[in-house]
Design an enzyme around this catalytic site. Sequence first.
Site, short mmCIF file in Angstrom:
data_model
loop_
_atom_site.label_atom_id
_atom_site.label_comp_id
_atom_site.label_asym_id
_atom_site.label_seq_id
_atom_site.Cartn_x
_atom_site.Cartn_y
_atom_site.Cartn_z
N ASP A 21 2.15 49.14 -37.83
CA ASP A 21 1.34 47.92 -37.99
C ASP A 21 2.22 46.69 -38.20
O ASP A 21 3.33 46.79 -38.72
CB ASP A 21 0.39 48.12 -39.19
CG ASP A 21 -0.75 47.11 -39.20
OD1 ASP A 21 -1.04 46.53 -38.12
OD2 ASP A 21 -1.33 46.88 -40.27
N GLY A 22 1.68 45.53 -37.81
CA GLY A 22 2.37 44.26 -38.08
C GLY A 22 3.03 43.62 -36.87
O GLY A 22 3.74 42.62 -37.01
N ASN A 23 2.78 44.15 -35.67
CA ASN A 23 3.37 43.55 -34.47
C ASN A 23 2.88 42.12 -34.27
O ASN A 23 3.65 41.22 -33.95
CB ASN A 23 2.98 44.34 -33.22
CG ASN A 23 3.61 45.71 -33.17
OD1 ASN A 23 4.53 46.00 -33.94
ND2 ASN A 23 3.14 46.55 -32.28
N GLY A 24 1.56 41.95 -34.45
CA GLY A 24 0.96 40.62 -34.23
C GLY A 24 1.54 39.62 -35.20
O GLY A 24 1.98 38.52 -34.81
N ARG A 34 1.10 37.32 -29.59
CA ARG A 34 1.04 38.65 -30.22
C ARG A 34 1.67 39.74 -29.34
O ARG A 34 2.30 40.66 -29.84
CB ARG A 34 -0.42 39.02 -30.52
CG ARG A 34 -1.07 38.15 -31.58
CD ARG A 34 -2.55 38.53 -31.75
NE ARG A 34 -2.69 39.93 -32.07
CZ ARG A 34 -2.59 40.44 -33.30
NH1 ARG A 34 -2.39 39.65 -34.32
NH2 ARG A 34 -2.73 41.73 -33.50
N HIS A 38 4.18 43.28 -29.76
CA HIS A 38 3.96 44.65 -29.28
C HIS A 38 5.15 45.13 -28.45
O HIS A 38 5.56 46.28 -28.52
CB HIS A 38 2.68 44.73 -28.46
CG HIS A 38 1.44 44.43 -29.25
ND1 HIS A 38 1.19 45.00 -30.47
CD2 HIS A 38 0.37 43.61 -29.01
CE1 HIS A 38 0.02 44.57 -30.95
NE2 HIS A 38 -0.48 43.71 -30.08
N SER A 66 -6.20 52.27 -31.85
CA SER A 66 -7.31 52.94 -32.53
C SER A 66 -8.63 52.75 -31.78
O SER A 66 -8.74 51.86 -30.91
CB SER A 66 -7.45 52.40 -33.95
OG SER A 66 -8.05 51.12 -33.93
N GLU A 68 -11.02 51.39 -32.88
CA GLU A 68 -11.50 50.06 -33.26
C GLU A 68 -10.72 48.94 -32.56
O GLU A 68 -11.15 47.79 -32.54
CB GLU A 68 -11.38 49.86 -34.78
CG GLU A 68 -12.39 50.66 -35.60
CD GLU A 68 -12.08 52.15 -35.65
OE1 GLU A 68 -10.90 52.52 -35.75
OE2 GLU A 68 -13.03 52.95 -35.56
N LEU A 132 11.61 67.97 -30.29
CA LEU A 132 10.79 67.05 -31.08
C LEU A 132 9.40 67.03 -30.46
O LEU A 132 9.27 66.96 -29.24
CB LEU A 132 11.39 65.63 -31.05
CG LEU A 132 10.53 64.52 -31.69
CD1 LEU A 132 10.47 64.70 -33.21
CD2 LEU A 132 11.09 63.13 -31.36
N ARG A 195 -3.84 50.89 -46.28
CA ARG A 195 -5.06 51.61 -45.89
C ARG A 195 -4.73 52.51 -44.70
O ARG A 195 -3.67 52.35 -44.08
CB ARG A 195 -6.19 50.63 -45.53
CG ARG A 195 -5.82 49.60 -44.49
CD ARG A 195 -7.01 48.71 -44.13
NE ARG A 195 -6.61 47.61 -43.27
CZ ARG A 195 -6.37 46.37 -43.66
NH1 ARG A 195 -6.49 46.04 -44.93
NH2 ARG A 195 -6.01 45.43 -42.79
N GLU A 208 1.77 62.92 -48.17
CA GLU A 208 2.31 61.86 -49.03
C GLU A 208 2.25 60.57 -48.23
O GLU A 208 2.33 60.60 -47.00
CB GLU A 208 3.76 62.18 -49.40
CG GLU A 208 3.96 63.50 -50.10
CD GLU A 208 3.38 63.50 -51.51
OE1 GLU A 208 3.43 62.45 -52.18
OE2 GLU A 208 2.87 64.55 -51.94
C1 IPE Z 1 -4.12 50.40 -37.29
O1 IPE Z 1 -3.79 49.07 -37.31
C2 IPE Z 1 -4.09 50.92 -35.89
C3 IPE Z 1 -2.77 51.05 -35.30
C4 IPE Z 1 -1.62 50.89 -35.90
C5 IPE Z 1 -2.76 51.42 -33.90
P1 IPE Z 1 -4.89 47.91 -37.28
O2 IPE Z 1 -4.13 46.64 -37.33
O3 IPE Z 1 -5.81 48.10 -36.14
O4 IPE Z 1 -5.69 48.16 -38.63
P2 IPE Z 1 -6.53 47.17 -39.53
O5 IPE Z 1 -7.49 46.46 -38.63
O6 IPE Z 1 -5.57 46.22 -40.16
O7 IPE Z 1 -7.18 48.04 -40.55
C1 IPE Z 2 -0.01 47.17 -34.67
O1 IPE Z 2 0.19 45.82 -34.84
C2 IPE Z 2 -0.28 47.58 -33.25
C3 IPE Z 2 -1.68 47.87 -32.94
C4 IPE Z 2 -2.65 47.95 -33.80
C5 IPE Z 2 -2.01 48.08 -31.55
P1 IPE Z 2 -1.02 44.80 -34.98
O2 IPE Z 2 -1.33 44.28 -33.61
O3 IPE Z 2 -2.15 45.37 -35.70
O4 IPE Z 2 -0.34 43.64 -35.82
P2 IPE Z 2 -1.00 42.81 -36.98
O5 IPE Z 2 -1.52 43.78 -37.99
O6 IPE Z 2 -2.09 42.00 -36.36
O7 IPE Z 2 0.11 41.97 -37.52
MG MG Z 3 -2.70 45.39 -37.64
#
Ligand code: IPE
Ligand code: IPE
Ligand code: MG
Length: 243
Positions: A21-24, A34, A38, A66, A68, A132, A195, A208
């Site tokens: 998470d956190g690419n955006g 964004r 990625h 996901s 979602e 792996l 989460r 864990e």
């Molecule tokens: C979780 O990240 C899904 C992936 C890492 C693919 P999200 O960025 O979609 O999750 P929320 O919306 O912050 O819960």
């Molecule tokens: C995780 O990064 C990658 C995916 C969910 C596809 P995000 O795109 O959720 O990055 P943030 O959470 O918005 O920074």
């Molecule tokens: Mg995210």
Amino acid sequence: MANSRAVRGTTSARHVAMIMDGNGRWAVERGQPRLLGHKRGVETVREIVKSCPDLGVTHLTMFAFSTENWKRSKTEVSGLMLLLRRYIQKEIADLIDKGIRLRFIGRKDRVEKGLRALMESAEKRTEHNNKLHLTIAIDYGGRDEMTRVMQGIAVDIAARKLTPADVSEALISSRLDTFDLPDPDLVIRTSGECRTSNFLLWQTAYAEYEFVDVNWPDFTPEIFGQMLENFMLRDRRFGAVAK
Ligand code: IPE
Ligand code: IPE
Ligand code: MG
């Protein structure tokens, strides 16, 4: 090597599940679109996959998209799908070469046909590898996965292939997308969010967790190694009393 300094008797984490998470945010903090985040995130995937053998990790499961995430803009969704396509095309030879088995979990039926064919061909071409086990979760949601399992069981009960008494934890596990993978020992989520966002709900009952305040493009094999060391210091009791 990460494991060498650990002192507690716990075994190392064999199966690590990664919520990337956190690419955006990584991109937006730099005034970039964004999708650039990625793209950089894919580089991190390469580095982390490469680091697994040295760190003693035999199973790596990565949350890439996901159930979602379809709520995002068309541009972002198609950009992510294109990155996945390119990742498979570019990496397949190397995965074969390094003995890595690639698999996908998730719905599959909503993924574009061409990409699905590519995913299936990569799975087939690496199916005998075992150095792996790399699993990528695409259009994956823990609730969706369990719903599909329950529907399958309901169909079999209606057809009298199963009775309600046959429904056990083992039966449910055997019908999950992860049916032939061990449960994750450790789940790591980057970006500072604490989460699970619907990742491997059933399988992580006793995993864990590590939440790290680093966006995925900045995550490194060194941080990964540190987390694996922390894991070895944990006392996993599985409901029993510490020895
Ligand atoms: C979780 O990240 C899904 C992936 C890492 C693919 P999200 O960025 O979609 O999750 P929320 O919306 O912050 O819960
Ligand atoms: C995780 O990064 C990658 C995916 C969910 C596809 P995000 O795109 O959720 O990055 P943030 O959470 O918005 O920074
Ligand atoms: Mg995210």
